[in-house]
Design a protein around this motif. Sequence first.
Motif, PDB file in Angstrom:
ATOM      1  N   TYR A 192     -10.526  -0.450  10.678  1.00 60.68           N
ATOM      2  CA  TYR A 192     -11.387   0.490  11.620  1.00 60.68           C
ATOM      3  C   TYR A 192     -12.069   1.655  10.092  1.00 60.68           C
ATOM      4  CZ  TYR A 192     -11.984  -1.138  16.459  1.00 60.68           C
ATOM      5  OH  TYR A 192     -12.218  -1.181  17.454  1.00 60.68           O
ATOM      6  N   SER A 193     -11.316   1.051   8.934  1.00 60.19           N
ATOM      7  CA  SER A 193     -11.680   1.803   8.019  1.00 60.19           C
ATOM      8  C   SER A 193     -12.790   2.211   7.695  1.00 60.19           C
ATOM      9  CB  SER A 193     -10.293   1.954   7.260  1.00 60.19           C
ATOM     10  OG  SER A 193     -10.751   2.881   6.055  1.00 60.19           O
TER      11      SER A 193
ATOM     12  N   PRO B 149       0.774  -1.134  -0.089  1.00 59.69           N
ATOM     13  CA  PRO B 149      -0.262  -0.048  -0.021  1.00 59.69           C
ATOM     14  C   PRO B 149       0.796   0.881   0.175  1.00 59.69           C
ATOM     15  CG  PRO B 149      -0.523  -1.372   1.662  1.00 59.69           C
ATOM     16  CD  PRO B 149       0.673  -1.928   1.352  1.00 59.69           C
ATOM     17  N   GLN B 150       0.155   2.655  -0.812  1.00 57.92           N
ATOM     18  CA  GLN B 150       1.378   3.572  -0.087  1.00 57.92           C
ATOM     19  C   GLN B 150       0.840   4.539   0.394  1.00 57.92           C
ATOM     20  OE1 GLN B 150       2.397   4.630  -3.594  1.00 57.92           O
ATOM     21  NE2 GLN B 150       2.509   3.101  -4.195  1.00 57.92           N
ATOM     22  N   ASN B 151       1.651   5.231   0.985  1.00 57.39           N
ATOM     23  CA  ASN B 151       1.263   6.246   1.941  1.00 57.39           C
ATOM     24  C   ASN B 151       0.122   7.174   2.307  1.00 57.39           C
ATOM     25  OD1 ASN B 151       3.443   5.874   2.931  1.00 57.39           O
ATOM     26  ND2 ASN B 151       4.857   6.807   2.681  1.00 57.39           N
TER      27      ASN B 151
ATOM     28  N   SER C 183      -9.574   0.016   0.492  1.00 56.32           N
ATOM     29  CA  SER C 183      -8.087  -0.440   0.641  1.00 56.32           C
ATOM     30  C   SER C 183      -8.076  -1.609   0.463  1.00 56.32           C
ATOM     31  CB  SER C 183      -8.321  -0.694   2.142  1.00 56.32           C
ATOM     32  OG  SER C 183      -8.598   0.212   3.285  1.00 56.32           O
ATOM     33  N   VAL C 184      -7.791  -1.691  -0.696  1.00 49.99           N
ATOM     34  CA  VAL C 184      -7.577  -3.033  -2.116  1.00 49.99           C
ATOM     35  C   VAL C 184      -6.447  -3.822  -1.627  1.00 49.99           C
ATOM     36  CG1 VAL C 184      -7.445  -4.032  -4.542  1.00 49.99           C
ATOM     37  CG2 VAL C 184      -9.335  -1.663  -4.029  1.00 49.99           C
TER      38      VAL C 184
ATOM     39  N   GLU D 196      -7.135   4.940   5.576  1.00 51.14           N
ATOM     40  CA  GLU D 196      -7.402   4.261   5.849  1.00 51.14           C
ATOM     41  C   GLU D 196      -6.787   4.989   7.898  1.00 51.14           C
ATOM     42  OE1 GLU D 196      -5.911   0.726   3.708  1.00 51.14           O
ATOM     43  OE2 GLU D 196      -4.187   1.253   5.651  1.00 51.14           O
ATOM     44  N   ILE D 197      -6.067   5.545   8.487  1.00 51.64           N
ATOM     45  CA  ILE D 197      -6.372   6.125   9.645  1.00 51.64           C
ATOM     46  C   ILE D 197      -7.117   7.150   9.634  1.00 51.64           C
ATOM     47  CG2 ILE D 197      -4.782   7.096  11.341  1.00 51.64           C
ATOM     48  CD1 ILE D 197      -2.271   5.951   9.900  1.00 51.64           C
TER      49      ILE D 197
END
Length: 188
Positions: A143-144, A46-48, A134-135, A54-55
């Motif tokens: 929790y996203s 995953p990228q930043n 979030s593939v 997600e956060i």
Amino acid sequence: MDGQLLLKIVVLTGGRYFVIAGLAFLAFFVLFKARYASRRIQEMAPQNKDYQREIGYSILTILIFSAVPAFVLSNPVIAPHTTYYSDISRHGLFYFWAAYPLMAVMHDTYFYWTHRLMHHPKLFKVFHLVHHRSVNPSPWAAYSFHPLEALVEVGIVVIFLFTIPIHTLHLLFFFLFMIIYNVYGHLG
């Protein structure tokens, strides 16, 4: 709503999320990344921007997951009608331990049907698309959720509080287990 109770639940829920997801991220995405790379479903990490998304949604989810029980348990009109209790002897040790498998069955059933419903084409984009962005998930995806999905997800707490006797420790340990399981399920 009791602000102190809300803050306590936010710290507890957020603390669990950030400690458990953070440790999993550190272990599987930083320290031992190369060791577990061959086990990942997706080759590309995953990228930043994925972590940030997600956060960010997880923080909203934490606030919703905290506000609902704080509202129910501190509202003088609603709270007396819940099944919440704080003295284990009120229902005994047998029930205290038997409640966990009962909660697991209730949660699994609730999650299955609500998740299936959120996959309906008319509801998916509104409720569940945020989570499926979030593939290539990371522990931060646990929790996203879109805020509407977070409301659906926290509904199980309301069901618990109005159907079966629920002790403080039931909620603490059950949802501790659930975040560990969710983080594990989002390791990719």
